[in-house]
Write an enzyme that holds these catalytic residues in place. Sequence first.
Site, PDB file in Angstrom:
ATOM      1  N   SER A  91      -2.384   3.677  -3.395  1.00 51.62           N
ATOM      2  CA  SER A  91      -2.502   2.149  -2.167  1.00 51.62           C
ATOM      3  C   SER A  91      -3.276   2.074  -3.542  1.00 51.62           C
ATOM      4  CB  SER A  91      -2.905   3.790  -1.490  1.00 51.62           C
ATOM      5  OG  SER A  91      -3.793   1.692  -0.682  1.00 51.62           O
ATOM      6  N   TYR A 134      -9.206   8.782   4.329  1.00 52.50           N
ATOM      7  CA  TYR A 134      -7.641   7.932   3.414  1.00 52.50           C
ATOM      8  C   TYR A 134      -8.213   7.380   1.756  1.00 52.50           C
ATOM      9  CZ  TYR A 134      -3.985   4.690   2.590  1.00 52.50           C
ATOM     10  OH  TYR A 134      -2.661   4.272   2.268  1.00 52.50           O
TER      11      TYR A 134
END
Length: 263
Positions: A144, A157
């Site tokens: 990401s 995350y």
Amino acid sequence: MTDLTGKIALITGSTSGIGLGIAEHFAKAGATIAVNGFGTAEEITYVVENLSAYKGNQARFFPADLMDGEAAITLVNQVVNHFGKIDVLINNAGIQHVEKVEDFPADRWESIISLNLSSAFYTSKAAVPHMRRSGYGRILNIASAHGLVASPFKSAYVAAKHGVVGFTKSLGLELAEEENICVNAICPGYVRTPLVDMQIKDQAKVHNMTEEEVIREVILAAQPNKRFVTVEEVADLALYLCKDATRSFNGAALPIEGGWTAR
């Protein structure tokens, strides 16, 4: 066009979102897809049948609880036992939770680290020996932009995705002398998937904003091009990285986020 005829690709989290988009691109290129992910029996059957329609592909679903390391290893071995090999491993499965650290549920932290980070270690650990024997392998970790930069309220995350990037670099160095085996991380910005839709709802709650305000002022505020990355863009990059001509891409974290991390 990348021709993956005869290649076996295991794609985790491939029943929806980015994983499904990658699976469709790979099936169109001739790869046989080992499908893994969440969904009802009807939804999974629909995905497998659609993927099997490309070039006589024989896609198959392999269930596994990837939060369990042994289950992740077993998943890879089941794919190899069924198809005879594994050529491509795409670690895409992931979950998200948005909350400030002091209120972040401990069980959600553990789940996110297990699925988003640790599962990539276990599947890679199982896949690398098979790739060494066959002389070809691509491991693609869907990280990401949050593997390169941080945002508030996403501690688990961000930690997991930074870990994925670090793991990719380390494994890339281990595989550097292999002739045609390499590992890379793809780092998308915001892609409009069910996972992002859930983030929008969570962010709206955290920031006391409407969902439309979150999209405009929180989500896309970070991306200079002011649009979502498309699933097709991510899938095209994944497909490109499987070409023989990309052997020198190794241990890289490749951003695809409209200029977000260029700031």
